[in-house]
Design a protein around this motif. Sequence first.
Motif, PDB file in Angstrom:
ATOM      1  N   ASP A  53      34.562  48.292   0.102  1.00 14.68           N
ATOM      2  CA  ASP A  53      35.199  48.731   1.008  1.00 14.68           C
ATOM      3  C   ASP A  53      34.399  48.879   2.389  1.00 14.68           C
ATOM      4  O   ASP A  53      34.765  49.751   2.771  1.00 14.68           O
ATOM      5  CB  ASP A  53      36.613  48.861   0.890  1.00 14.68           C
ATOM      6  CG  ASP A  53      37.797  48.994   1.265  1.00 14.68           C
ATOM      7  OD1 ASP A  53      37.887  47.911   2.289  1.00 14.68           O
ATOM      8  OD2 ASP A  53      38.466  50.317   1.403  1.00 14.68           O
ATOM      9  N   LYS A  54      32.733  49.156   2.490  1.00 14.64           N
ATOM     10  CA  LYS A  54      32.598  49.583   3.638  1.00 14.64           C
ATOM     11  C   LYS A  54      32.238  49.159   4.591  1.00 14.64           C
ATOM     12  O   LYS A  54      31.322  47.962   4.202  1.00 14.64           O
ATOM     13  CB  LYS A  54      30.745  50.746   2.597  1.00 14.64           C
ATOM     14  CG  LYS A  54      31.312  51.332   1.777  1.00 14.64           C
ATOM     15  CD  LYS A  54      32.192  52.627   1.853  1.00 14.64           C
ATOM     16  CE  LYS A  54      32.977  53.751   0.542  1.00 14.64           C
ATOM     17  NZ  LYS A  54      32.313  54.256  -0.047  1.00 14.64           N
ATOM     18  N   GLU A  55      31.553  49.711   5.754  1.00 10.62           N
ATOM     19  CA  GLU A  55      31.447  49.743   6.867  1.00 10.62           C
ATOM     20  C   GLU A  55      29.700  49.880   6.727  1.00 10.62           C
ATOM     21  O   GLU A  55      29.221  51.197   6.742  1.00 10.62           O
ATOM     22  CB  GLU A  55      32.349  50.262   8.295  1.00 10.62           C
ATOM     23  CG  GLU A  55      33.472  49.428   7.759  1.00 10.62           C
ATOM     24  CD  GLU A  55      34.302  49.887   9.377  1.00 10.62           C
ATOM     25  OE1 GLU A  55      34.413  48.728  10.353  1.00 10.62           O
ATOM     26  OE2 GLU A  55      34.251  50.965  10.099  1.00 10.62           O
ATOM     27  N   ILE A  56      28.683  48.730   6.961  1.00  9.57           N
ATOM     28  CA  ILE A  56      27.644  48.835   7.273  1.00  9.57           C
ATOM     29  C   ILE A  56      26.457  48.351   8.044  1.00  9.57           C
ATOM     30  O   ILE A  56      27.204  47.752   9.002  1.00  9.57           O
ATOM     31  CB  ILE A  56      27.029  47.980   5.790  1.00  9.57           C
ATOM     32  CG1 ILE A  56      27.751  48.648   4.917  1.00  9.57           C
ATOM     33  CG2 ILE A  56      25.769  48.355   5.097  1.00  9.57           C
ATOM     34  CD1 ILE A  56      27.651  47.707   3.600  1.00  9.57           C
ATOM     35  N   LEU A  57      25.740  50.171   8.366  1.00 13.12           N
ATOM     36  CA  LEU A  57      24.411  49.000   8.944  1.00 13.12           C
ATOM     37  C   LEU A  57      23.332  49.454   8.485  1.00 13.12           C
ATOM     38  O   LEU A  57      22.405  50.583   8.056  1.00 13.12           O
ATOM     39  CB  LEU A  57      24.711  50.314  10.530  1.00 13.12           C
ATOM     40  CG  LEU A  57      23.519  50.407  11.244  1.00 13.12           C
ATOM     41  CD1 LEU A  57      24.058  49.216  12.079  1.00 13.12           C
ATOM     42  CD2 LEU A  57      23.205  51.480  11.811  1.00 13.12           C
ATOM     43  N   GLU A  58      22.417  48.092   8.827  1.00 12.43           N
ATOM     44  CA  GLU A  58      21.717  48.102   8.514  1.00 12.43           C
ATOM     45  C   GLU A  58      20.595  48.131   9.331  1.00 12.43           C
ATOM     46  O   GLU A  58      20.388  47.545  10.515  1.00 12.43           O
ATOM     47  CB  GLU A  58      20.688  46.236   7.599  1.00 12.43           C
ATOM     48  CG  GLU A  58      19.483  46.755   6.955  1.00 12.43           C
ATOM     49  CD  GLU A  58      19.390  45.763   5.986  1.00 12.43           C
ATOM     50  OE1 GLU A  58      20.552  45.431   5.127  1.00 12.43           O
ATOM     51  OE2 GLU A  58      18.681  45.104   5.664  1.00 12.43           O
ATOM     52  N   ILE A  59      19.352  49.507   9.340  1.00 10.90           N
ATOM     53  CA  ILE A  59      18.588  48.888  10.486  1.00 10.90           C
ATOM     54  C   ILE A  59      16.892  48.560   9.978  1.00 10.90           C
ATOM     55  O   ILE A  59      16.264  49.260   9.384  1.00 10.90           O
ATOM     56  CB  ILE A  59      18.587  50.159  10.986  1.00 10.90           C
ATOM     57  CG1 ILE A  59      19.654  51.661  11.342  1.00 10.90           C
ATOM     58  CG2 ILE A  59      16.905  50.846  11.102  1.00 10.90           C
ATOM     59  CD1 ILE A  59      19.290  52.708  11.199  1.00 10.90           C
ATOM     60  N   GLY A  60      16.800  46.986  10.820  1.00 10.29           N
ATOM     61  CA  GLY A  60      15.138  47.055  10.880  1.00 10.29           C
ATOM     62  C   GLY A  60      15.515  45.753   9.599  1.00 10.29           C
ATOM     63  O   GLY A  60      14.735  45.678   9.011  1.00 10.29           O
ATOM     64  N   VAL A  61      16.179  44.842   9.764  1.00 10.98           N
ATOM     65  CA  VAL A  61      16.641  43.998   9.020  1.00 10.98           C
ATOM     66  C   VAL A  61      15.454  42.466   8.955  1.00 10.98           C
ATOM     67  O   VAL A  61      15.394  42.178   7.936  1.00 10.98           O
ATOM     68  CB  VAL A  61      17.866  43.326   9.135  1.00 10.98           C
ATOM     69  CG1 VAL A  61      18.398  42.197  10.207  1.00 10.98           C
ATOM     70  CG2 VAL A  61      18.651  42.502   8.009  1.00 10.98           C
ATOM     71  N   GLY A  62      14.880  42.999   9.602  1.00 11.30           N
ATOM     72  CA  GLY A  62      13.856  41.572  10.485  1.00 11.30           C
ATOM     73  C   GLY A  62      14.938  40.363  11.331  1.00 11.30           C
ATOM     74  O   GLY A  62      15.790  40.076  11.221  1.00 11.30           O
ATOM     75  N   PRO A  63      13.535  39.754  11.439  1.00 10.99           N
ATOM     76  CA  PRO A  63      14.415  38.688  12.885  1.00 10.99           C
ATOM     77  C   PRO A  63      15.123  37.674  11.846  1.00 10.99           C
ATOM     78  O   PRO A  63      15.661  37.044  13.339  1.00 10.99           O
ATOM     79  CB  PRO A  63      12.712  38.501  13.586  1.00 10.99           C
ATOM     80  CG  PRO A  63      11.617  38.524  11.982  1.00 10.99           C
ATOM     81  CD  PRO A  63      12.122  40.029  11.734  1.00 10.99           C
ATOM     82  N   LEU A  64      14.712  37.894  10.393  1.00  9.69           N
ATOM     83  CA  LEU A  64      15.242  35.900   9.658  1.00  9.69           C
ATOM     84  C   LEU A  64      16.851  36.880   9.827  1.00  9.69           C
ATOM     85  O   LEU A  64      18.175  36.070   8.711  1.00  9.69           O
ATOM     86  CB  LEU A  64      15.066  35.961   9.108  1.00  9.69           C
ATOM     87  CG  LEU A  64      13.400  35.101   9.164  1.00  9.69           C
ATOM     88  CD1 LEU A  64      13.122  34.765   7.903  1.00  9.69           C
ATOM     89  CD2 LEU A  64      13.793  33.578   9.564  1.00  9.69           C
ATOM     90  N   GLY A  65      17.121  37.949   9.496  1.00  4.87           N
ATOM     91  CA  GLY A  65      18.596  38.858   9.709  1.00  4.87           C
ATOM     92  C   GLY A  65      18.958  38.643   7.930  1.00  4.87           C
ATOM     93  O   GLY A  65      19.642  39.000   7.318  1.00  4.87           O
ATOM     94  N   ILE A  66      18.348  38.739   7.122  1.00  9.00           N
ATOM     95  CA  ILE A  66      17.933  38.607   5.763  1.00  9.00           C
ATOM     96  C   ILE A  66      18.249  40.245   4.745  1.00  9.00           C
ATOM     97  O   ILE A  66      17.412  40.918   4.665  1.00  9.00           O
ATOM     98  CB  ILE A  66      16.908  38.135   5.001  1.00  9.00           C
ATOM     99  CG1 ILE A  66      16.876  36.870   5.526  1.00  9.00           C
ATOM    100  CG2 ILE A  66      17.392  37.570   3.429  1.00  9.00           C
ATOM    101  CD1 ILE A  66      15.441  35.558   4.628  1.00  9.00           C
TER     102      ILE A  66
END
Length: 245
Positions: A53-66
């Motif tokens: 139930d969270k709003e999540i930010l990932e920093i530096g996910v990589g250009p493929l967006g995985i």
Amino acid sequence: MTTVKQARWQAAQLAESQYWDGMNITELLRICTEKPDFLSILSQEQLQYLFDDKEILEIGVGPLGISLASFYPEKHKIKKLVKLEPLARTLITESSLIQQIWARPFIDWISSLSEEGNYIQKSGEQMEYEEEFDTVIIYNVLDHVKDPLLILRNAYKSIRSGGQILVGVDCRSILGQIKFEYILRRIAKDEILVKAHPHTFLHHQVVQLLEEAGFDHVQTIGIPSLIHIFMGSSFRPAFIAEKRR
Ligand SMILES: C[S@@+](CC[C@H](N)C(=O)[O-])C[C@H]1O[C@@H](n2cnc3c(N)ncnc32)[C@H](O)[C@@H]1O
């Protein structure tokens, strides 16, 4: 902990984009298996607090967006996922890997993961979110950036009170760091290992950075034995810390 010059970071990013451009199936499989392995060192309770139930930010996910979040077994419970990355997005379906017919189902699966969440092309130093997320993830990124402390400070600002940060970063043993900083940086300066890593960390330095950025209750999960910390190979603990309510 120091920041590096813009030119040094750009050199690291050039090495990084060459790495992603040269992606092959074996390496893609490796980066997909290390993520569930990393999550498996966290308890069910920790995972639920980070993701459900969270709003999540990932920093530096990589250009493929995985995203690391894509490997959370109950990811359907995630409310929102924003993926930040300074490199331009690359579509796996437009890469030469698509020609490997035998791997097509795997490529299609990667493509579906990369569609999860919203991809934003921006560096962690440039982001300006204010209390918009419950959880920030920084996985295998901090040793690649220009200014690790600024990124953690920006992450702190972006998290609502009571929210958490999850960091995974390669940590060196004491001997390993001496070898990297004083020998490898000189004799292997053109290798991707050196070029793509402007920083190295001992695990307690990551804890210090998180505290300096404002985080409380820093927990470190997956620390090896004392002898390993002194002279072993690099290891990737999970750091979980909280923004006080
Ligand atoms: C080793 S890759 C890891 C990618 C992804 N997290 C993974 O584990 O598959 C490091 C990533 O950090 C990104 N990066 C480098 N500097 C950054 C910065 N200043 N802000 C955000 N991301 C950055 C790079 O572009 C690269 O995608």
